[in-house]
Design an enzyme around this catalytic site. Structure first.
Site, PDB file in Angstrom:
ATOM      1  N   GLU A  23       9.296  16.004  15.631  1.00  0.00           N
ATOM      2  CA  GLU A  23       9.834  15.806  14.285  1.00  0.00           C
ATOM      3  C   GLU A  23       9.086  16.724  13.317  1.00  0.00           C
ATOM      4  OE1 GLU A  23       9.099  12.059  12.207  1.00  0.00           O
ATOM      5  OE2 GLU A  23      11.151  12.162  11.437  1.00  0.00           O
ATOM      6  N   GLU A  43       9.638   1.256  11.096  1.00  0.00           N
ATOM      7  CA  GLU A  43      10.735   2.228  10.971  1.00  0.00           C
ATOM      8  C   GLU A  43      10.089   3.590  11.001  1.00  0.00           C
ATOM      9  OE1 GLU A  43      12.808   4.981   9.660  1.00  0.00           O
ATOM     10  OE2 GLU A  43      13.009   3.958   7.736  1.00  0.00           O
ATOM     11  N   CYS A 102      13.728  10.754   7.411  1.00  0.00           N
ATOM     12  CA  CYS A 102      13.576  10.373   8.808  1.00  0.00           C
ATOM     13  C   CYS A 102      14.909  10.383   9.550  1.00  0.00           C
ATOM     14  CB  CYS A 102      12.920   8.998   8.900  1.00  0.00           C
ATOM     15  SG  CYS A 102      13.750   7.754   7.922  1.00  0.00           S
ATOM     16  N   LYS A 120       0.882  -1.180   0.000  1.00  0.00           N
ATOM     17  CA  LYS A 120       0.000   0.000   0.000  1.00  0.00           C
ATOM     18  C   LYS A 120       0.911   1.219   0.000  1.00  0.00           C
ATOM     19  CE  LYS A 120      -1.874   2.949   2.088  1.00  0.00           C
ATOM     20  NZ  LYS A 120      -1.571   4.360   1.751  1.00  0.00           N
TER      21      LYS A 120
END
Ligand code: ADP
Length: 487
Positions: A386, A255, A288, A180
């Site tokens: 973040e 992750e 990331c 997906k």
């Protein structure tokens, strides 16, 4: 219309299920972050399409599993070759869809996509073994059996790179796959699906369901027919997926995000440190692993800051297709607003923004200027959350102990960058840093043999080399006695 043409490349807008293209009645609109231009209406999957895809993957599983690593490997190597033959197409397509630099896609990212497939196919054939060891004369024989259907949910910042980082080992392990892709970047996965057909991968082994996370993603992760979930994305979404997986006890590999430190010590090569710090703006900060918290020893902070400013001033922001561009747009208006919101709130909080801090008004659209926040208040949002945009914070420390405390003082633990002039000193620092990957005097050097993942809230589990197979496969130990044999 079942196809769109993007930069002269035809891409199917339908799902890819059981080797066939299947349309949904509902669609979602895909636009380019470069200039907001319309790219296509994409089939929007939900429970029904996910069910079809999982069923197709389950039906294809026994034969794919029974082929063994060598026969599967031959098809996967063909697939890697096809990716290599299509690097230009994939690079152009991905840049239009996610706004990352075309030159990076050509030189680094798309070749890496091919490597993701080739590496794990070859690893399964040649390297996947443990020493056989003995227990009172009995031998322990470890094998990695295919586990079933792997559900792969991937983000938009490096769509095909991050998808194949999962697809490669899952298929090599003998699992079948339902992918997906992120709703903001569906095109490269669809193009890749066509390559799997050309490579001769049997129908149902690789499936793509397009759609939104809360629809297609939620249906896929809650499906009782899957055996594994591998997800790359944000912490809040990981929590939702973990809940969805709980009822079936489906193993998950996550992750997730980071707020990684980049530590500059007083013995560091400050030119190297400044170069590495400016690299943290790569992909317009949508990485990331980025070292977004620059921690500098107070005694070298001014000199370092000057070197950083000089280099950052040379960054060119613009169209990611232009070879001169270093920083492109943010992926989507929603994300742009989110990044701007962080910076606006930091301004309201009275934080010192010494560079950027606003949209690039010359370019308009989704272009946000590279931004530096100096000495943010400890614990404030801009230095703990973040941002996932071109926003770096710079803080100072006066001792190794303080540096480590600051570096480890977040809920994340994905990566860290250490810039030090002494090997012994760097060894002492890295020993006490909490992070899945640490780079010393370098950044972004990645080997597919190495474990990759995050500590604390940055992830669950590790992938890469044997670690990938430990996750996607059912690891089995067969203990064989020396007794009882008749032949
Ligand atoms: P971002 O907010 O940066 O887009 P996400 O973690 O939400 O990051 O998205 C990463 C991937 O997770 C995308 O493919 C998205 O569609 C998917 N996703 C989002 N929500 C869910 C959910 N509830 N279940 C499964 N997948 C989801």
């Amino acid at each position: 219309m079942n196809f769109v043409e993007v930069v002269g490349i035809q891409v199917d807008t339908r799902h890819f299920i059981g080797g066939e293209r299947i349309a949904s009645t509902e669609t979602f609109t895909n636009t380019s972050p470069i200039d907001g231009s319309f790219l296509g209406e994409i089939s929007r999957g939900g429970t029904a399409e996910v069910d079809l895809a999982v069923t197709a993957a389950r039906n294809a599983f026994p034969a794919w599993a029974a082929m063994g690593p060598a026969k599967r490997g031959a098809l996967l190597l063909k697939l890697a070759e096809l990716v290599e033959a299509n690097i230009e197409n994939l690079a152009q397509l991905e840049t239009m869809d996610n706004g990352s630099l075309l030159r990076s896609h050509r030189r680094g990212v798309m070749p890496r996509v091919a490597m993701n497939i080739r590496f794990f196919a070859e690893w399964a054939i040649n390297e996947l073994k443990h020493e056989v060891f003995e227990t009172r004369g009995h031998s322990n024989n470890i094998s990695w059996d295919p586990s079933g259907v792997a559900a792969l949910i991937t983000p938009w910042n490096a769509p095909l790179m991050l998808a194949t980082w999962k697809v490669g080992p899952a298929l090599a392990a003998g699992d079948t796959v339902v992918l997906k892709p992120a709703e903001w970047t569906p095109l490269s996965a669809s193009f890749f699906a066509d390559l799997t057909v050309k490579a001769g991968i049997p129908a149902g082994v690789f499936n793509v369901v397009q759609g939104f996370g809360r629809e297609a993603g939620a249906a896929l992760t809650a499906h009782p027919g899957i055996s594994r979930i591998s997800f790359t994305g944000s912490v809040p979404t990981a929590k939702v997926i973990a809940h969805a997986a709980a009822d079936n006890l489906t193993p998950c590999s996550f992750e997730l995000g980071g707020k990684s430190p980049l530590l500059v010590f007083d013995n560091a090569d400050l030119d190297l440190a400044a170069e590495l710090a400016v690299e943290q703006y790569d992909n317009a900060g949508q990485v990331c692993l980025s070292g977004t918290r620059i921690l500098v020893h107070e005694s070298v902070a001014d000199v370092f800051a000057e070197k950083f400013r000089d280099r950052a001033a040379k960054l060119t922001q613009g169209d990611p297709r232009d070879p001169e561009t270093d920083i492109g747009p943010q992926i989507h208006q929603t994300h742009f607003d989110r990044v701007k919101g962080f910076v606006d709130r930091a301004k309201t909080d009275g934080q010192s923004i010494v560079m950027g801090g606003e949209p690039n008004s010359e370019l308009g659209g989704l272009y946000f200027k590279p931004t530096l926040v100096k000495n943010p208040a400890p614990g404030s949002e801009i230095v703990t959350a973040e941002v996932f945009g071109p926003v770096l914070c710079m803080q100072t420390f006066t001792s190794d102990e303080q540096a480590l405390e600051m570096a480890n003082g977040t809920e994340f633990g994905l990566a860290a960058v250490v810039v030090s002039g002494s090997r012994a000193h760097a060894d002492r620092i890295t020993k006490d840093l909490v992070a899945g990957t640490i780079w010393v005097n370098c950044f972004f050097v990645r080997d597919l043999r190495a474990p990759f993942g995050g500590s604390k809230k940055s992830g669950v589990g590790r992938e890469g080399g044997n670690w990938s197979f430990d996750f996607y496969a059912d690891v089995k130990n067969t203990v064989i006695s020396p007794n009882g044999w008749k032949e």
